[in-house]
Design an enzyme around this catalytic site. Structure first.
Site, PDB file in Angstrom:
ATOM      1  N   HIS A  59       1.745   4.563  -2.767  1.00  0.00           N
ATOM      2  CA  HIS A  59       1.839   6.013  -2.534  1.00  0.00           C
ATOM      3  C   HIS A  59       3.212   6.516  -2.980  1.00  0.00           C
ATOM      4  O   HIS A  59       3.329   7.583  -3.580  1.00  0.00           O
ATOM      5  CB  HIS A  59       1.680   6.324  -1.038  1.00  0.00           C
ATOM      6  CG  HIS A  59       0.266   6.266  -0.538  1.00  0.00           C
ATOM      7  ND1 HIS A  59      -0.746   7.031  -1.072  1.00  0.00           N
ATOM      8  CD2 HIS A  59      -0.310   5.551   0.470  1.00  0.00           C
ATOM      9  CE1 HIS A  59      -1.883   6.791  -0.412  1.00  0.00           C
ATOM     10  NE2 HIS A  59      -1.642   5.893   0.530  1.00  0.00           N
ATOM     11  N   GLU A  63      -4.813   7.840  -2.903  1.00  0.00           N
ATOM     12  CA  GLU A  63      -5.333   6.572  -2.394  1.00  0.00           C
ATOM     13  C   GLU A  63      -5.635   5.609  -3.547  1.00  0.00           C
ATOM     14  O   GLU A  63      -5.570   4.394  -3.388  1.00  0.00           O
ATOM     15  CB  GLU A  63      -6.597   6.892  -1.591  1.00  0.00           C
ATOM     16  CG  GLU A  63      -6.829   6.205  -0.293  1.00  0.00           C
ATOM     17  CD  GLU A  63      -5.679   5.815   0.597  1.00  0.00           C
ATOM     18  OE1 GLU A  63      -4.764   6.612   0.850  1.00  0.00           O
ATOM     19  OE2 GLU A  63      -5.695   4.676   1.075  1.00  0.00           O
ATOM     20  N   HIS A 116       0.841  -1.203   0.000  1.00  0.00           N
ATOM     21  CA  HIS A 116       0.000   0.000   0.000  1.00  0.00           C
ATOM     22  C   HIS A 116       0.883   1.263   0.000  1.00  0.00           C
ATOM     23  O   HIS A 116       0.723   2.150  -0.844  1.00  0.00           O
ATOM     24  CB  HIS A 116      -0.911  -0.020   1.236  1.00  0.00           C
ATOM     25  CG  HIS A 116      -1.818   1.169   1.351  1.00  0.00           C
ATOM     26  ND1 HIS A 116      -3.136   1.139   0.959  1.00  0.00           N
ATOM     27  CD2 HIS A 116      -1.611   2.428   1.801  1.00  0.00           C
ATOM     28  CE1 HIS A 116      -3.693   2.321   1.165  1.00  0.00           C
ATOM     29  NE2 HIS A 116      -2.788   3.121   1.687  1.00  0.00           N
ATOM     30  N   GLU A 117       1.810   1.308   0.932  1.00  0.00           N
ATOM     31  CA  GLU A 117       2.650   2.506   1.046  1.00  0.00           C
ATOM     32  C   GLU A 117       3.560   2.641  -0.177  1.00  0.00           C
ATOM     33  O   GLU A 117       3.861   3.754  -0.610  1.00  0.00           O
ATOM     34  CB  GLU A 117       3.458   2.490   2.352  1.00  0.00           C
ATOM     35  CG  GLU A 117       2.603   2.432   3.635  1.00  0.00           C
ATOM     36  CD  GLU A 117       1.527   3.520   3.734  1.00  0.00           C
ATOM     37  OE1 GLU A 117       1.741   4.630   3.190  1.00  0.00           O
ATOM     38  OE2 GLU A 117       0.458   3.272   4.337  1.00  0.00           O
TER      39      GLU A 117
HETATM   40 CO    CO Z   1      -3.074   5.284   2.039  1.00  0.00          CO
END
Ligand code: CO
Length: 506
Positions: free
Chosen positions: A274, A300, A270-271
């Site tokens: 980003h 997101e 997830h990170e």
């Molecule tokens: Co996030």
């Protein structure tokens, strides 16, 4: 001064502002990762000072004067039509930030910062004591500060829209409602369908997995997905996050939980999503206020695309599972790849948003969006929140919390006055699947590449199609530029319906 000189001066101020912000981000990153416990108060003072200096730089009277001289006003933020498009986008962003800050009286900024600090502390105590009543006055204060802020910005009756605009520029509550209503129906229908067939059991996921080995595996994932460790790094923190310390320094964190081996894996991915965004802005935007993610929702969309659409897919584990299983052979000897993939995609309504699966997650967001709107329309008062929260939980997810700590007090956002933030999480799901569809139309063999552990094509497509714009366009403009369409529920809902009818076999 000549136009060129005015622009040059504005760019110097902007780049100094960005450097100060990045230095502050480093102090903040250090606080979340390595800071000795007793240094917290001193660090808060250092951060406050540095952020104050950065703030003064970007809202100084000189900036206001330069913007006006370049023709940028609140009504015409992009300035003189004769300027190059890139500079006009630059002016638009600076004007937007300038107006937003300058309209708030310094006294109000100071007193609301103090109130936020108190409110957060009260929330921590209220949550650990399960005492909502103690938090009510702070919550009411946060609502009234947000209302006041919108008033200073000249929002008129559209207070909640003004708050949404902080996180998702250009979107309105009405538009979001037009998306969330059909999304709600489709998710509830899918959830009922899933509830009507036998549940997946995956006890192997909650067995104990050595945290050191989990750490080594997360490091392996960085290389596997193509995270450039010469321009960033992975560390651990209580709550995973991504922060940008410069165009060539993007930090991500994850956390390791012994009895939840996939938690660290999906946090890391997830990170990383980003981080790919933050690392991917083009040379001409580097170090400027245009070299930033355009909104929370678009940001997101990137993290969720990598975490869920790619990271929880069968193709992804086709490539990765042999390595993973070998590293944890003691636990996974008897677990097939198919059973593992079913396990990590198990759907079950639960009370806590951050632990929710892909199908129920957006329902948690819809609930918060509904309640925020009611708080700001005056239809709901803060003290009545728990009752409404619990009733809406029952209707949307078929379950109800026994305590407010597991209900209305679970998230930090409202205690900080961050109303209007929640919708961006669910909007990210929608944007993500629209981008994903377009990516698959442009790269027909994306799924096969994923199965082979080949991610360069996907990373490059995202970089050249999406990241290349930085924050030059508003989210809706960016989506239209990339996909030629408006924000829509269908790609996300269809993706879930197809995926979960496979997983659950209906
Ligand atoms: Co996030």
């Amino acid at each position: 001064m000549k136009t060129e000189a005015l622009l040059e001066r504005l760019h110097v101020i902007d780049s100094e502002y960005r450097r100060l912000e990045h230095a502050a981000a480093l102090l903040q990153w250090d606080q979340e990762t390595y800071l000795p416990r007793d240094a917290v108060e001193e660090r808060a003072e250092q951060l406050g000072l540095l952020e104050g200096i950065a703030h003064e730089r970007i809202v100084s009277p000189e900036v206001g004067k330069l913007l006006s001289e370049l023709g940028s006003t609140s009504e015409n933020p992009r300035g003189d039509e004769s300027l190059p498009a890139l500079e006009r986008d630059f002016l638009r962003i600076l004007r937007r930030n300038y107006d937003r800050q300058i309209k708030l009286p310094p006294d109000f900024v100071r007193s609301s910062a103090r109130a936020e600090g108190l409110s957060q502390a009260a929330w921590i105590a209220a949550r650990s004591n399960d005492d909502f009543t103690a938090f009510v006055p702070h919550l009411a204060e946060m609502v009234s500060i947000s209302r006041k802020k919108a008033e200073y910005w000249g929002a008129g009756g559209a207070v909640y829209d003004a708050l949404l605009d902080i996180y998702e520029p250009g979107i309105t509550a009405r538009e979001i409602e037009g998306l969330f209503e059909p999304l709600k129906l489709r998710l509830k229908t899918l959830l009922n369908r899933i509830g009507s067939v036998p549940q997946i059991h995956a006890p192997f996921l909650s067995e104990a997995y050595d945290c050191g080995a989990q750490h080594t595996f997360s490091m392996y994932l960085l290389d596997y997905l193509g995270f450039d460790q010469n321009r960033g790094r992975l560390d651990t923190s209580a709550h995973p996050f991504t922060t940008t310390l410069g165009a060539d320094d993007v930090r991500i964190t994850t956390r390791f939980i012994e009895n939840n081996v996939v938690s660290s894996i999906f946090s890391t991915i997830h990170e990383m999503g980003h981080a790919f965004y933050e690392m991917g802005f083009p040379a001409e935007l580097r170090g400027t206020s245009l070299g930033e993610g355009v909104s929370m929702g678009i940001h997101e969309s990137q993290s969720r695309l990598w975490e869920n659409v790619i990271g929880r897919s069968a193709s992804f584990w086709q490539g990765l599972y042999p390595e993973f299983r070998q590293r944890f052979s003691g636990r996974l000897k008897a677990v097939s790849m198919e059973d593992f993939v079913r396990g990590i995609n198990r759907v079950e309504p639960s009370l806590i948003r951050i632990e929710a699966d892909e199908v129920t997650y957006s329902l948690h967001i819809i609930l918060r969006f509904e309640l925020e709107q009611q708080l700001f329309s005056g239809a709901l008062s803060p003290e009545d929140l728990p009752k409404t929260w619990n009733a809406r939980m029952r209707d949307l997810l078929g379950t109800e919390p026994q305590t407010n700590a597991d209900g209305v007090l679970q998230d930090v956002h409202w205690s900080m006055g961050a109303f209007g933030y929640f919708p961006s999480y669910a909007l990210g799901n929608l944007y993500g699947l629209q981008f994903w569809r377009k990516l698959n139309a442009d790269i027909p063999h994306a799924e096969a590449a994923i199965a082979q552990g080949e991610f360069a094509g996907i990373r490059e497509w995202l970089r050249d199609t999406l990241y290349v714009w930085g924050s030059r366009l508003e989210p809706a403009e960016l989506l239209f530029k990339v996909c030629g369409e408006k924000l829509s529920v269908d790609p996300f809902a269809e993706y879930l319906e197809r995926k979960y009818s496979d997983i659950y076999g209906f």
